[in-house]
Design a protein around this motif. Structure first.
Motif, PDB file in Angstrom:
ATOM      1  N   TYR A  57       0.861  -1.172   0.000  1.00 27.71           N
ATOM      2  CA  TYR A  57       0.000   0.000   0.000  1.00 27.71           C
ATOM      3  C   TYR A  57       0.906   1.233   0.000  1.00 27.71           C
ATOM      4  CZ  TYR A  57      -4.184  -2.683   1.356  1.00 27.71           C
ATOM      5  OH  TYR A  57      -5.253  -3.553   1.389  1.00 27.71           O
ATOM      6  N   ARG A  58       0.327   2.379  -0.304  1.00 28.91           N
ATOM      7  CA  ARG A  58       1.081   3.629  -0.195  1.00 28.91           C
ATOM      8  C   ARG A  58       0.164   4.734   0.307  1.00 28.91           C
ATOM      9  NH1 ARG A  58       2.230   5.008  -6.620  1.00 28.91           N
ATOM     10  NH2 ARG A  58       0.073   5.596  -7.180  1.00 28.91           N
TER      11      ARG A  58
ATOM     12  N   GLY B  24      -1.649  13.927   2.951  1.00 29.62           N
ATOM     13  CA  GLY B  24      -2.988  14.450   2.778  1.00 29.62           C
ATOM     14  C   GLY B  24      -3.939  13.529   2.046  1.00 29.62           C
ATOM     15  N   LYS B  25      -3.490  12.307   1.746  1.00 31.20           N
ATOM     16  CA  LYS B  25      -4.334  11.370   1.014  1.00 31.20           C
ATOM     17  C   LYS B  25      -4.536  10.092   1.824  1.00 31.20           C
ATOM     18  CE  LYS B  25      -3.181  12.954  -3.643  1.00 31.20           C
ATOM     19  NZ  LYS B  25      -2.742  12.530  -5.002  1.00 31.20           N
ATOM     20  N   GLN B  26      -5.562   9.345   1.441  1.00 31.12           N
ATOM     21  CA  GLN B  26      -5.820   8.069   2.091  1.00 31.12           C
ATOM     22  C   GLN B  26      -4.821   7.019   1.606  1.00 31.12           C
ATOM     23  OE1 GLN B  26      -9.969   7.157   1.302  1.00 31.12           O
ATOM     24  NE2 GLN B  26     -10.532   7.928   3.322  1.00 31.12           N
ATOM     25  N   ARG B  27      -4.618   6.023   2.446  1.00 31.19           N
ATOM     26  CA  ARG B  27      -3.765   4.909   2.050  1.00 31.19           C
ATOM     27  C   ARG B  27      -4.447   4.148   0.921  1.00 31.19           C
ATOM     28  NH1 ARG B  27      -0.957   1.372   6.714  1.00 31.19           N
ATOM     29  NH2 ARG B  27      -0.481   3.530   7.312  1.00 31.19           N
ATOM     30  N   GLU B  28      -3.686   3.807  -0.100  1.00 31.83           N
ATOM     31  CA  GLU B  28      -4.255   3.108  -1.239  1.00 31.83           C
ATOM     32  C   GLU B  28      -3.460   1.840  -1.542  1.00 31.83           C
ATOM     33  OE1 GLU B  28      -4.052   5.155  -4.971  1.00 31.83           O
ATOM     34  OE2 GLU B  28      -1.957   5.698  -4.744  1.00 31.83           O
ATOM     35  N   LEU B  29      -4.187   0.861  -2.060  1.00 28.01           N
ATOM     36  CA  LEU B  29      -3.564  -0.406  -2.423  1.00 28.01           C
ATOM     37  C   LEU B  29      -2.806  -0.246  -3.737  1.00 28.01           C
ATOM     38  CD1 LEU B  29      -3.268  -3.445  -1.870  1.00 28.01           C
ATOM     39  CD2 LEU B  29      -5.380  -3.771  -3.170  1.00 28.01           C
ATOM     40  N   VAL B  30      -1.595  -0.762  -3.766  1.00 24.09           N
ATOM     41  CA  VAL B  30      -0.764  -0.683  -4.960  1.00 24.09           C
ATOM     42  C   VAL B  30      -0.719  -2.025  -5.686  1.00 24.09           C
ATOM     43  CG1 VAL B  30       1.578  -0.279  -5.813  1.00 24.09           C
ATOM     44  CG2 VAL B  30       0.657   1.133  -3.962  1.00 24.09           C
ATOM     45  N   ALA B  31      -0.444  -3.097  -4.939  1.00 27.35           N
ATOM     46  CA  ALA B  31      -0.288  -4.402  -5.580  1.00 27.35           C
ATOM     47  C   ALA B  31      -0.498  -5.506  -4.556  1.00 27.35           C
ATOM     48  CB  ALA B  31       1.098  -4.540  -6.208  1.00 27.35           C
TER      49      ALA B  31
ATOM     50  N   GLU C  79       3.992  11.610  -8.970  1.00 30.36           N
ATOM     51  CA  GLU C  79       2.793  11.221  -8.213  1.00 30.36           C
ATOM     52  C   GLU C  79       2.928   9.877  -7.505  1.00 30.36           C
ATOM     53  OE1 GLU C  79       2.943  12.236 -11.385  1.00 30.36           O
ATOM     54  OE2 GLU C  79       1.538  11.121 -12.657  1.00 30.36           O
ATOM     55  N   ASP C  80       4.034   9.166  -7.720  1.00 28.08           N
ATOM     56  CA  ASP C  80       4.289   7.941  -6.962  1.00 28.08           C
ATOM     57  C   ASP C  80       4.905   8.233  -5.599  1.00 28.08           C
ATOM     58  OD1 ASP C  80       5.347   6.425 -10.043  1.00 28.08           O
ATOM     59  OD2 ASP C  80       3.430   6.128  -9.010  1.00 28.08           O
ATOM     60  N   THR C  81       5.230   9.481  -5.349  1.00 23.79           N
ATOM     61  CA  THR C  81       5.808   9.866  -4.057  1.00 23.79           C
ATOM     62  C   THR C  81       4.845   9.549  -2.923  1.00 23.79           C
ATOM     63  OG1 THR C  81       7.162  11.619  -5.034  1.00 23.79           O
ATOM     64  CG2 THR C  81       6.636  11.805  -2.685  1.00 23.79           C
ATOM     65  N   ALA C  82       5.314   8.772  -1.954  1.00 23.77           N
ATOM     66  CA  ALA C  82       4.463   8.336  -0.843  1.00 23.77           C
ATOM     67  C   ALA C  82       5.302   7.508   0.118  1.00 23.77           C
ATOM     68  CB  ALA C  82       3.286   7.498  -1.352  1.00 23.77           C
ATOM     69  N   VAL C  83       4.711   7.221   1.264  1.00 28.29           N
ATOM     70  CA  VAL C  83       5.266   6.188   2.141  1.00 28.29           C
ATOM     71  C   VAL C  83       4.640   4.860   1.713  1.00 28.29           C
ATOM     72  CG1 VAL C  83       5.520   5.340   4.492  1.00 28.29           C
ATOM     73  CG2 VAL C  83       5.551   7.806   4.044  1.00 28.29           C
ATOM     74  N   TYR C  84       5.475   3.876   1.471  1.00 26.57           N
ATOM     75  CA  TYR C  84       5.015   2.566   1.015  1.00 26.57           C
ATOM     76  C   TYR C  84       5.051   1.585   2.181  1.00 26.57           C
ATOM     77  CZ  TYR C  84       4.974   4.082  -3.822  1.00 26.57           C
ATOM     78  OH  TYR C  84       4.670   4.730  -5.004  1.00 26.57           O
ATOM     79  N   TYR C  85       3.936   0.872   2.344  1.00 26.21           N
ATOM     80  CA  TYR C  85       3.775  -0.061   3.445  1.00 26.21           C
ATOM     81  C   TYR C  85       3.558  -1.474   2.924  1.00 26.21           C
ATOM     82  CZ  TYR C  85       2.817   4.120   6.235  1.00 26.21           C
ATOM     83  OH  TYR C  85       2.892   5.337   6.857  1.00 26.21           O
TER      84      TYR C  85
END
Length: 123
Positions: A37-38, A42-49, A89-95
């Motif tokens: 997830y990432r 200011g955005k919600q956590r979203e599923l990546v893969a 736009e891929d900038t984020a914290v990845y979990y």
């Protein structure tokens, strides 16, 4: 209890690549559906893969399909996220997440999370 530790984040220019790793430990980790997830500021956590227990099935968010590849090596208790053609736009914290399940066609995050790794893509 499952523990997850991510690594591989960093600063990269747009168009570049990074590979994230998530090492898991704990009972049943190799049988769990895993995912990345990432969360951007200011955005919600979203599923990546998502990747199935033995790697036979993968699913991707539309925004990363064709650029990101999720894989796993159960002998090493590790899940990877290869990220190519990175965009600002891929900038984020990845979990990393373990224990993903499905409610029909909708994935549901599992209970085990890593601490996150920062990915910053500059223009």
């Amino acid at each position: 209890q499952v523990q997850l530790v991510e690594s591989g984040g960093g600063l990269v220019q747009a168009g570049g690549s990074l590979r994230l790793s998530c090492v898991g430990s704990g009972r049943g980790i190799n049988f769990a559906q895993m995912g990345w997830y990432r969360q951007a500021p200011g955005k919600q956590r979203e599923l990546v893969a998502i990747i199935s227990s033995f790697g036979g099935t993968t699913n991707y968010a539309d925004s990363v399909r064709g650029r990101f590849t999720i894989s796993r090596d159960n002998a090493k208790n590790t899940v990877y996220l290869q990220m190519n053609s990175l965009k600002v736009e891929d900038t984020a914290v990845y979990y990393c997440n373990a224990g993903i399940s499905w409610a029909g066609d909708l994935p549901r995050g599992g209970n085990s999370w890593g601490q996150g790794t920062q990915v910053t893509v500059s223009s």
